[in-house]
Design a protein around this motif. Structure first.
Motif, PDB file in Angstrom:
ATOM      1  N   GLU A 201       0.807  -1.223   0.000  1.00 53.44           N
ATOM      2  CA  GLU A 201       0.000   0.000   0.000  1.00 53.44           C
ATOM      3  C   GLU A 201       0.841   1.275   0.000  1.00 53.44           C
ATOM      4  OE1 GLU A 201      -2.923  -3.103   1.085  1.00 53.44           O
ATOM      5  OE2 GLU A 201      -0.790  -2.730   1.335  1.00 53.44           O
ATOM      6  N   HIS A 202       2.064   1.235   0.500  1.00 55.30           N
ATOM      7  CA  HIS A 202       2.934   2.414   0.438  1.00 55.30           C
ATOM      8  C   HIS A 202       3.471   2.579  -0.984  1.00 55.30           C
ATOM      9  CE1 HIS A 202       3.152   3.799   4.574  1.00 55.30           C
ATOM     10  NE2 HIS A 202       3.275   2.551   4.983  1.00 55.30           N
ATOM     11  N   THR A 203       3.725   3.832  -1.363  1.00 57.44           N
ATOM     12  CA  THR A 203       4.199   4.125  -2.719  1.00 57.44           C
ATOM     13  C   THR A 203       5.656   4.569  -2.753  1.00 57.44           C
ATOM     14  OG1 THR A 203       3.386   6.410  -2.547  1.00 57.44           O
ATOM     15  CG2 THR A 203       1.879   4.753  -3.477  1.00 57.44           C
ATOM     16  N   ASP A 204       6.315   4.573  -1.599  1.00 58.47           N
ATOM     17  CA  ASP A 204       7.727   4.960  -1.539  1.00 58.47           C
ATOM     18  C   ASP A 204       8.390   4.172  -0.413  1.00 58.47           C
ATOM     19  OD1 ASP A 204      10.134   6.289  -2.015  1.00 58.47           O
ATOM     20  OD2 ASP A 204       9.166   8.243  -2.283  1.00 58.47           O
ATOM     21  N   GLN A 205       9.653   4.468  -0.159  1.00 57.62           N
ATOM     22  CA  GLN A 205      10.410   3.740   0.848  1.00 57.62           C
ATOM     23  C   GLN A 205       9.670   3.694   2.191  1.00 57.62           C
ATOM     24  OE1 GLN A 205      14.061   5.935   1.053  1.00 57.62           O
ATOM     25  NE2 GLN A 205      14.662   5.480  -1.057  1.00 57.62           N
ATOM     26  N   VAL A 206       9.613   2.520   2.804  1.00 58.22           N
ATOM     27  CA  VAL A 206       9.019   2.361   4.135  1.00 58.22           C
ATOM     28  C   VAL A 206      10.157   2.415   5.143  1.00 58.22           C
ATOM     29  CG1 VAL A 206       7.498   0.988   5.595  1.00 58.22           C
ATOM     30  CG2 VAL A 206       7.267   0.876   3.098  1.00 58.22           C
ATOM     31  N   LEU A 207      10.069   3.372   6.071  1.00 55.23           N
ATOM     32  CA  LEU A 207      11.214   3.683   6.929  1.00 55.23           C
ATOM     33  C   LEU A 207      11.109   3.098   8.328  1.00 55.23           C
ATOM     34  CD1 LEU A 207      11.692   7.454   5.989  1.00 55.23           C
ATOM     35  CD2 LEU A 207      12.626   5.404   4.881  1.00 55.23           C
ATOM     36  N   HIS A 208       9.889   2.871   8.824  1.00 57.11           N
ATOM     37  CA  HIS A 208       9.781   2.438  10.227  1.00 57.11           C
ATOM     38  C   HIS A 208       8.474   1.697  10.460  1.00 57.11           C
ATOM     39  CE1 HIS A 208       9.084   2.971  14.658  1.00 57.11           C
ATOM     40  NE2 HIS A 208      10.342   2.593  14.664  1.00 57.11           N
ATOM     41  N   LEU A 209       8.528   0.736  11.408  1.00 59.25           N
ATOM     42  CA  LEU A 209       7.365  -0.030  11.839  1.00 59.25           C
ATOM     43  C   LEU A 209       7.309  -0.026  13.361  1.00 59.25           C
ATOM     44  CD1 LEU A 209       7.865  -3.178   9.576  1.00 59.25           C
ATOM     45  CD2 LEU A 209       6.134  -1.407   9.219  1.00 59.25           C
ATOM     46  N   SER A 210       6.108   0.001  13.920  1.00 59.51           N
ATOM     47  CA  SER A 210       5.951  -0.118  15.370  1.00 59.51           C
ATOM     48  C   SER A 210       4.649  -0.842  15.678  1.00 59.51           C
ATOM     49  CB  SER A 210       5.952   1.259  16.046  1.00 59.51           C
ATOM     50  OG  SER A 210       4.842   2.033  15.615  1.00 59.51           O
ATOM     51  N   PHE A 211       4.677  -1.713  16.684  1.00 60.56           N
ATOM     52  CA  PHE A 211       3.506  -2.465  17.117  1.00 60.56           C
ATOM     53  C   PHE A 211       2.850  -1.781  18.312  1.00 60.56           C
ATOM     54  CE2 PHE A 211       4.270  -6.545  14.864  1.00 60.56           C
ATOM     55  CZ  PHE A 211       2.942  -6.918  14.648  1.00 60.56           C
ATOM     56  N   SER A 212       1.543  -1.925  18.422  1.00 63.18           N
ATOM     57  CA  SER A 212       0.869  -1.567  19.663  1.00 63.18           C
ATOM     58  C   SER A 212       1.242  -2.592  20.731  1.00 63.18           C
ATOM     59  CB  SER A 212      -0.651  -1.538  19.465  1.00 63.18           C
ATOM     60  OG  SER A 212      -1.130  -2.836  19.134  1.00 63.18           O
ATOM     61  N   ALA A 219       1.821   0.323  13.119  1.00 68.42           N
ATOM     62  CA  ALA A 219       1.885   1.530  12.300  1.00 68.42           C
ATOM     63  C   ALA A 219       3.135   1.495  11.435  1.00 68.42           C
ATOM     64  CB  ALA A 219       1.884   2.780  13.183  1.00 68.42           C
ATOM     65  N   SER A 220       3.052   2.156  10.281  1.00 66.88           N
ATOM     66  CA  SER A 220       4.191   2.238   9.367  1.00 66.88           C
ATOM     67  C   SER A 220       4.359   3.673   8.892  1.00 66.88           C
ATOM     68  CB  SER A 220       3.993   1.303   8.162  1.00 66.88           C
ATOM     69  OG  SER A 220       2.804   1.620   7.461  1.00 66.88           O
ATOM     70  N   CYS A 221       5.621   4.080   8.714  1.00 62.51           N
ATOM     71  CA  CYS A 221       5.963   5.413   8.229  1.00 62.51           C
ATOM     72  C   CYS A 221       6.766   5.286   6.942  1.00 62.51           C
ATOM     73  CB  CYS A 221       6.770   6.175   9.276  1.00 62.51           C
ATOM     74  SG  CYS A 221       5.879   6.483  10.805  1.00 62.51           S
ATOM     75  N   SER A 222       6.599   6.277   6.057  1.00 64.04           N
ATOM     76  CA  SER A 222       7.167   6.128   4.722  1.00 64.04           C
ATOM     77  C   SER A 222       7.534   7.474   4.128  1.00 64.04           C
ATOM     78  CB  SER A 222       6.154   5.419   3.814  1.00 64.04           C
ATOM     79  OG  SER A 222       6.538   5.470   2.459  1.00 64.04           O
ATOM     80  N   VAL A 227       1.285   8.088   7.424  1.00 66.40           N
ATOM     81  CA  VAL A 227       1.364   7.164   8.551  1.00 66.40           C
ATOM     82  C   VAL A 227       0.182   6.221   8.394  1.00 66.40           C
ATOM     83  CG1 VAL A 227       1.344   6.891  11.054  1.00 66.40           C
ATOM     84  CG2 VAL A 227       2.370   8.926  10.040  1.00 66.40           C
ATOM     85  N   LYS A 228       0.455   4.943   8.224  1.00 72.54           N
ATOM     86  CA  LYS A 228      -0.596   3.952   8.026  1.00 72.54           C
ATOM     87  C   LYS A 228      -0.728   3.092   9.271  1.00 72.54           C
ATOM     88  CE  LYS A 228      -0.029   3.778   2.991  1.00 72.54           C
ATOM     89  NZ  LYS A 228      -1.158   4.680   2.697  1.00 72.54           N
ATOM     90  N   ILE A 229      -1.969   2.829   9.650  1.00 77.67           N
ATOM     91  CA  ILE A 229      -2.276   1.992  10.808  1.00 77.67           C
ATOM     92  C   ILE A 229      -2.973   0.737  10.288  1.00 77.67           C
ATOM     93  CG2 ILE A 229      -3.494   1.866  13.015  1.00 77.67           C
ATOM     94  CD1 ILE A 229      -3.321   4.989  13.039  1.00 77.67           C
ATOM     95  N   TRP A 230      -2.495  -0.420  10.753  1.00 83.22           N
ATOM     96  CA  TRP A 230      -2.925  -1.704  10.207  1.00 83.22           C
ATOM     97  C   TRP A 230      -3.552  -2.559  11.292  1.00 83.22           C
ATOM     98  CZ3 TRP A 230      -1.384  -2.475   4.971  1.00 83.22           C
ATOM     99  CH2 TRP A 230      -0.438  -1.560   4.493  1.00 83.22           C
ATOM    100  N   THR A 252       7.310  10.928   6.659  1.00 86.38           N
ATOM    101  CA  THR A 252       7.202  10.431   8.030  1.00 86.38           C
ATOM    102  C   THR A 252       8.306   9.409   8.263  1.00 86.38           C
ATOM    103  OG1 THR A 252       5.651   8.678   7.395  1.00 86.38           O
ATOM    104  CG2 THR A 252       4.713  10.797   8.037  1.00 86.38           C
ATOM    105  N   GLN A 253       8.821   9.344   9.510  1.00 88.31           N
ATOM    106  CA  GLN A 253      10.021   8.550   9.746  1.00 88.31           C
ATOM    107  C   GLN A 253       9.973   7.662  10.977  1.00 88.31           C
ATOM    108  OE1 GLN A 253      13.355  11.037  10.748  1.00 88.31           O
ATOM    109  NE2 GLN A 253      12.174  12.250  12.221  1.00 88.31           N
ATOM    110  N   PHE A 254       9.029   7.872  11.902  1.00 94.33           N
ATOM    111  CA  PHE A 254       9.042   7.128  13.158  1.00 94.33           C
ATOM    112  C   PHE A 254       7.663   7.212  13.791  1.00 94.33           C
ATOM    113  CE2 PHE A 254       9.544   7.034  17.794  1.00 94.33           C
ATOM    114  CZ  PHE A 254      10.297   5.877  17.985  1.00 94.33           C
ATOM    115  N   SER A 255       7.281   6.137  14.503  1.00101.14           N
ATOM    116  CA  SER A 255       6.016   6.145  15.244  1.00101.14           C
ATOM    117  C   SER A 255       6.161   5.298  16.497  1.00101.14           C
ATOM    118  CB  SER A 255       4.868   5.617  14.374  1.00101.14           C
ATOM    119  OG  SER A 255       5.073   4.253  14.037  1.00101.14           O
TER     120      SER A 255
END
Length: 597
Positions: A201-212, A219-222, A227-230, A252-255
């Motif tokens: 679903e992201h259209t560019d480099q994915v830089l970071h992932l974090s879990f609840s 969440a993912s940042c790109s 900022v996408k929430i899954w 976006t770079q961090f979550s």
């Protein structure tokens, strides 16, 4: 403090060097072939006699076809051992772990004579099994009950374990392990190395992932500035996408989720000149996905972090000279827009002097109350105070914050230093002699794992503006925050290729038993924390920026890459469970009719 250049995310593609020599397993179940010693005809019958066609049958369920024939006839001394190819072949083959012994039809068992007496003593079968690989031992154990008993021998699996995983002989078995066989199976069958889903679903480099913390969402940042929430279900699905371009963000770079998973901290980089270092932190409600507040953050790769459910830390940087600066850490209320008229929403925490062209980057919080004896961590502070915390200041400095400082109320400056001191002193400094490019805490917050690219051994940084070249090999160092000392030997396998002034963060994550990291060599890596061995190598098409374990299920790992994808990896054991056919319930009327006859 170490000096680290900022990542240039603007422009052309990075050239990745050829990946390093593969560790034991490729992601998706690929295993490397290895030479296998010759096996005497004694393995399958009377001395000096090779079994005839009666023993040349297909292997049992879970054993690849043809294994039985090759083993009974005796493989070539130079031939390869059993190897697996394909994303699910490792999971398919590992069914042999739970397969039942099959003695075959009467008269077809080549391991017994006509009186059901073993043709070989256990000691000789044991010696023969020592020359086999683990897969061959498992398959041979299905031949008869005698071989099955020998194939479960603890001494046999101890030798298999040290030889197969190449663990140093002085490293003891994991304290929680019940047997060598089960420990071998744990490392073989529970590592998340099978790719089960790719998210595009992201259209560019994915830089970071974090879990609840609950593991239900991530969440993912790109660089696509979202900022996408899954939803983390058996099949991962997109729940919400927040576009930050209307707020003049570049990407976006961090979550990070707060402790009760009600708020999401997301940090990004402002649009501006190429050398701009300004960023911003946004707080997003996970109930309504509304933007609650925005906080300035400089430099942008301080990232920010939660101190409590409603308080977050940001940074600011003031230049004093060419190689001297001042970093200030701020405590911010997450609900500034709502409460700013009535209460303080921001408070200055610490003012740190930076020397030798270094700056504070990446703030992390370690909870001392989760240690066995929090009073042993630092001399300062009340012993045993449950709410004491430790700041890790990203490069190599550690600072304690006391309970009364964990609020935006009260005095702003000077609480932790004398009247004559202008800067706050660090409580501890850890020198890694290189560039720090990633950090992560163990689940109990006691151990700090650090990705570092070392300077040449014995080198002296005479000019901070022109440090020596850093190594391509990444060292994964481990520090005990209770003793403030390095423990274990450095973990190695992953590599990076960018020079001093372009190196960037490679995010890592730590679970109960494993530690994982990305790398610039287009792979993610997984190590065992106890044995310090690399267990899996997870392939992408470009740099792997971030990895994260599910906090509730360490057999699920996510990886994010510059190839604009997120990949989900599960263990072979989990894949087998998810793919196992479920029995179909019989219709009631069909069952009722069968009872009448």
């Amino acid at each position: 403090m170490s000096r680290r250049g900022r990542r240039d995310r603007g422009g052309g593609a990075r050239a990745a060097a050829p990946p390093p020599a593969a560790p034991q397993r490729e992601g998706g179940g690929r295993w490397a072939a290895a030479p296998r010693p010759a096996v005497s005809a004694l393995a399958c019958g009377q001395p000096g006699r090779v079994p005839q066609a009666r023993g040349q049958r297909a292997g049992p369920a879970g054993v690849p076809g043809g294994v039985w024939d090759r083993r009974l006839a005796g493989p070539s001394p130079t031939g390869p051992s059993l190897s697996w190819e394909g994303p699910l072949s490792h999971a398919d083959h590992s069914e042999a772990w739970g397969s039942k012994v099959r003695d075959g039809p009467p008269g077809q068992n080549v391991t017994m004579d006509e009186g059901d007496t073993p043709l070989l003593p256990d000691s000789l079968v044991y010696q023969i099994f020592l020359s086999l690989g683990p897969a061959d031992v498992l398959a041979a154990g299905l031949a008869c009950r005698q071989w099955q008993a020998v194939s479960r021998d603890e001494c046999l699996w101890r030798e298999q374990f040290y030889r197969y995983y190449q663990v140093a002989r002085d490293v003891p078995r994991h304290p929680a392990a019940t047997s060598w066989f089960e420990e071998f199976r744990r490392l073989y069958d529970t590592v998340p190395c099978v790719e089960v889903q790719t998210l595009r679903e992201h259209t560019d480099q994915v830089l970071h992932l974090s879990f609840s913390h609950s593991g239900y969402q991530f969440a993912s940042c790109s660089k696509d500035c979202t900022v996408k929430i899954w939803n983390n279900d058996l099949t991962i699905s997109l729940l919400h996408s927040a576009d930050m371009r209307p707020y003049n963000w570049s990407y976006t770079q961090f979550s990070q989720f707060n402790q009760d998973d009600s708020l999401l901290l997301a940090s990004g980089v402002f649009l501006g000149p190429h050398n701009s270092s300004s960023g911003e932190i946004a707080v997003i409600s996970l109930d309504t996905f509304a933007l609650l507040s925005r906080v300035r953050n400089k430099p942008y790769d301080v990232f920010g972090c939660w101190l409590s459910d409603t308080s977050l830390i940001s940074g600011n940087l003031h230049r004093i000279g060419d190689i001297t600066s001042c970093s200030v850490l701020w405590l911010n209320n997450a609900f500034q827009d709502v409460e700013s008229e009535n209460v303080n929403v921001v408070k200055r925490l610490f003012k740190i002097q930076n020397l030798n062209a270094s700056t504070i980057r990446t703030v992390m919080v370690a909870d001392c109350s989760r240690f066995d004896s929090p009073d042993l961590l630092l001399d300062a502070g009340a012993p045993g105070t449950d709410s004491s915390r430790v700041f890790d200041l990203g490069s190599d400095g550690i600072k304690q914050i006391l309970p009364h400082q964990m609020t935006t109320a009260g005095p702003v400056l000077g609480e932790g230093r004398g009247s004559d001191a202008f800067f706050d002193a660090l409580d501890h400094v850890i020198d890694v002699h290189g560039h720090i490019i990633g950090m992560g805490l163990s689940p109990d917050n006691r151990y700090l794992y650090v990705n570092s690219r070392a300077w040449p051994s014995g080198s002296v940084v005479a000019d901070p503006m022109q440090p020596p070249p850093i190594a391509e090999e990444i060292d994964l160092l481990v520090f005990d925050l209770k003793t403030m000392r390095e423990v274990k030997r450095a973990l190695r396998a992953h590599r990076a290729y960018t020079p001093n002034d372009e190196c960037f963060f490679i995010f890592l994550d730590v679970s109960r038993d494993f530690v994982a990291s990305g790398a610039e060599d287009r792979h993610g890596y997984i190590w065992d924390r106890h044995y310090n061995i690399c267990l899996a190598k997870l392939r992408h098409e470009d740099v792997v920026n971030s990895v994260v374990f599910s906090p509730q299920e360490q057999e699920l790992l996510l990886t994010a890459s510059d190839d604009a994808t997120i990949k989900a990896w599960r263990s072979p054991r989990t894949v087998r469970v998810l793919q196992a056919p479920r029995p179909r319930p019989r219709p009631f009327f069909s069952w009722f009719a069968s009872q009448k006859h």
